[in-house]
Design a protein around this motif. Structure first.
Motif, short mmCIF file in Angstrom:
data_model
loop_
_atom_site.label_atom_id
_atom_site.label_comp_id
_atom_site.label_asym_id
_atom_site.label_seq_id
_atom_site.Cartn_x
_atom_site.Cartn_y
_atom_site.Cartn_z
N VAL A 239 27.03 18.38 38.08
CA VAL A 239 26.33 18.97 39.53
C VAL A 239 27.52 19.10 40.78
CG1 VAL A 239 24.59 18.60 41.34
CG2 VAL A 239 24.25 17.67 38.85
N GLY A 240 28.16 18.15 40.83
CA GLY A 240 29.24 18.15 41.97
C GLY A 240 30.28 18.77 41.85
N GLN A 241 30.72 19.13 40.91
CA GLN A 241 31.92 19.84 40.43
C GLN A 241 31.83 21.44 39.80
OE1 GLN A 241 35.15 18.30 41.66
NE2 GLN A 241 33.32 17.43 42.44
N VAL A 242 30.89 21.35 38.80
CA VAL A 242 30.67 22.70 38.19
C VAL A 242 29.70 23.47 38.86
CG1 VAL A 242 29.95 23.81 36.02
CG2 VAL A 242 31.43 21.68 35.91
N GLY A 243 28.57 22.86 39.07
CA GLY A 243 27.45 23.40 39.84
C GLY A 243 27.89 23.84 41.07
N LEU A 244 28.48 22.95 42.35
CA LEU A 244 28.87 23.45 43.36
C LEU A 244 29.82 24.46 43.48
CD1 LEU A 244 28.76 20.07 45.38
CD2 LEU A 244 27.21 21.94 45.49
N SER A 245 30.94 24.46 42.44
CA SER A 245 31.79 25.35 42.50
C SER A 245 31.34 26.76 42.33
CB SER A 245 32.91 25.07 41.45
OG SER A 245 32.43 25.02 40.37
N ILE A 246 30.52 26.94 41.10
CA ILE A 246 29.62 28.27 41.00
C ILE A 246 29.11 28.66 42.12
CG2 ILE A 246 28.06 29.37 39.69
CD1 ILE A 246 28.76 27.43 37.42
N LEU A 247 28.24 27.77 42.73
CA LEU A 247 27.60 28.05 44.14
C LEU A 247 28.40 28.60 45.15
CD1 LEU A 247 24.82 28.19 45.60
CD2 LEU A 247 25.21 25.74 46.09
N PHE A 248 29.56 27.91 45.47
CA PHE A 248 30.35 28.11 46.41
C PHE A 248 31.09 29.57 46.32
CE2 PHE A 248 31.00 23.53 47.45
CZ PHE A 248 29.89 23.43 48.47
N GLN A 249 31.39 29.80 45.07
CA GLN A 249 31.91 31.06 44.89
C GLN A 249 30.91 32.03 45.05
OE1 GLN A 249 34.91 31.36 41.26
NE2 GLN A 249 34.00 29.47 40.93
N MET A 250 29.75 32.01 44.90
CA MET A 250 28.74 33.01 44.94
C MET A 250 28.50 33.42 46.39
SD MET A 250 25.97 31.83 41.95
CE MET A 250 24.99 33.28 42.34
N VAL A 251 28.46 32.42 47.14
CA VAL A 251 28.21 32.64 48.72
C VAL A 251 29.61 32.77 49.24
CG1 VAL A 251 26.01 31.39 48.38
CG2 VAL A 251 28.23 30.15 49.02
N ARG A 252 30.68 32.77 48.60
CA ARG A 252 32.08 32.62 49.22
C ARG A 252 32.19 31.91 50.30
NH1 ARG A 252 32.84 39.58 49.49
NH2 ARG A 252 32.61 39.76 47.20
N VAL A 253 32.47 30.63 50.03
CA VAL A 253 32.57 29.46 50.93
C VAL A 253 34.08 29.60 51.14
CG1 VAL A 253 32.48 27.15 51.42
CG2 VAL A 253 30.22 28.33 50.50
N PRO A 254 34.48 29.50 52.32
CA PRO A 254 35.94 29.56 52.49
C PRO A 254 36.75 28.23 51.92
CG PRO A 254 35.08 30.28 54.51
CD PRO A 254 34.01 29.66 53.64
N PHE A 255 37.72 28.28 51.11
CA PHE A 255 38.49 27.23 50.65
C PHE A 255 37.53 26.29 49.81
CE2 PHE A 255 40.67 28.47 54.65
CZ PHE A 255 41.85 29.09 54.14
N TRP A 256 36.61 27.08 49.00
CA TRP A 256 35.73 26.22 48.12
C TRP A 256 36.42 24.85 47.29
CZ3 TRP A 256 35.98 26.25 43.05
CH2 TRP A 256 36.87 27.48 42.48
N GLU A 257 37.58 25.22 46.90
CA GLU A 257 38.42 24.23 46.32
C GLU A 257 38.42 22.90 46.76
OE1 GLU A 257 39.30 27.19 47.13
OE2 GLU A 257 40.10 28.20 45.43
#
Length: 328
Positions: A239-257
């Motif tokens: 949840v915290g890594q795979v799920g959030l990384s996909i979500l952050f990429q979709m909403v274009r969160v700056p420096f999501w890594e």
């Protein structure tokens, strides 16, 4: 028998310790052995073949370049085209790989630290979680009723034992890689400064291993079961890594890594990690196509302070619950 001696004996007598650590050590030995097997000592014959192959590749690229110039004629760009350079074709690139201990050993610390961190998390979680689940903790508190002392001693013994096992694994790991450098490469250039750098990296790796051990111990103590620590780790990964990384990429969160645990592990072990926001609207490109994207630097101090804060919260909660909750 003292409490420290009893806990140390209990730690090393546990079946999980006898199985998990040898498996982790075997994995390290296997990786190091593969590195040893797939490298070879550079010889004069191999270098001569490498020089011949490099020259042949250079001549071939020159022919391709000249043919391209003839075909494009006046449409060829005039600036920035110099053709293949002989210095770009090195004999080393066409030789069998050799193990450079100085150049590669420092990069391989992460392998040792990552494997031993997983081992440490399992050992730390099971060391206290199994006793809660089996009822052994109640029997232990009957013999030694001081709760804080019991939990603190178990934590200290576990950390010291994990540190000893990790150092042992590092010694075996280093020995095989040193043999690879001596017999399948080179060990030249090892100055006191290089060894100091290796030592500091090893200390950071050991710190990461102990952090994972303490985190597993604290989570299992809070949940009074090893399964809680393993479940929390699984939730963080899925949840915290795979799920959030996909979500952050979709909403274009700056420096999501920066919200990913592996990024902070790399920053901790390699001193820093530089993140680049390629999709930022602030990106500025010049006429030559060179772009200047926003960058974020994560240092080992940043990652270490966040990890220390998280582990402190988990351990404080574990000790608080140990003191306040009913043991039965």
């Amino acid at each position: 028998m003292s409490l420290v001696r009893a806990e140390r004996r209990r730690f090393f007598k546990r079946r999980l310790t006898r199985w998990v650590f040898p498996i982790g050590l075997l994995l390290l030995v296997t990786i190091a052995s593969i590195l040893f097997a797939f490298h070879s000592k550079p010889t004069a014959e191999a270098r001569a073949k490498g020089e011949t192959a490099a020259e042949a590749m250079y001549q071939e690229q020159v022919r391709h370049y000249e043919q391209y110039k003839r075909e494009c004629g006046e449409k060829c760009p005039e600036d920035g085209w110099t053709g293949p350079q002989r210095s770009d074709f090195r004999a080393e690139d066409f030789m069998p790989p050799s193990f450079d201990f100085k150049a590669q050993y420092g990069e391989l610390f992460l392998v040792w630290a990552a494997i031993m961190a997983m081992v440490a998390f399992l050992l730390g979680a099971s060391f206290v979680g199994a006793e809660w689940a089996s009822g052994s903790m109640m029997n232990l508190l009957t013999w030694q009723p001081k709760r804080m002392k019991v939990l603190g001693t178990k934590l200290a013994v576990m950390l010291v034992s994990v540190a000893a096992l990790s150092i042992l694994a590092l010694g075996v790991w280093t020995g095989i890689l040193w043999a690879a450098g001596e017999l399948r490469g080179t060990t030249e250039g090892l100055t006191p400064g290089v060894w100091q750098s290796f030592g500091l990296t090893a200390l950071r790796g050991l710190g990461m291993i102990l952090a994972f051990a303490a985190l597993g111990f604290g989570l299992a103590s809070i949940g009074r079961h090893t399964g809680l620590a393993l479940g929390a780790a699984l939730a963080v990964v899925i949840v915290g890594q795979v799920g959030l990384s996909i979500l952050f990429q979709m909403v274009r969160v700056p420096f999501w890594e920066q919200y990913l645990v592996p990024v902070h592990i790399f920053a901790w072990m390699n001193k820093e990690v530089k993140l680049v926001d390629f999709s930022s609207p602030e990106t500025v490109c010049d006429t030559a196509g060179n772009c200047n994207q926003p960058e974020l630097l994560i240092t080992w101090q940043n990652s270490g302070s966040m990890a220390l804060g998280l582990i402190a919260v988990v351990l404080v909660l574990a000790f608080w619950q140990m003191r306040r909750r009913d043991i039965s």
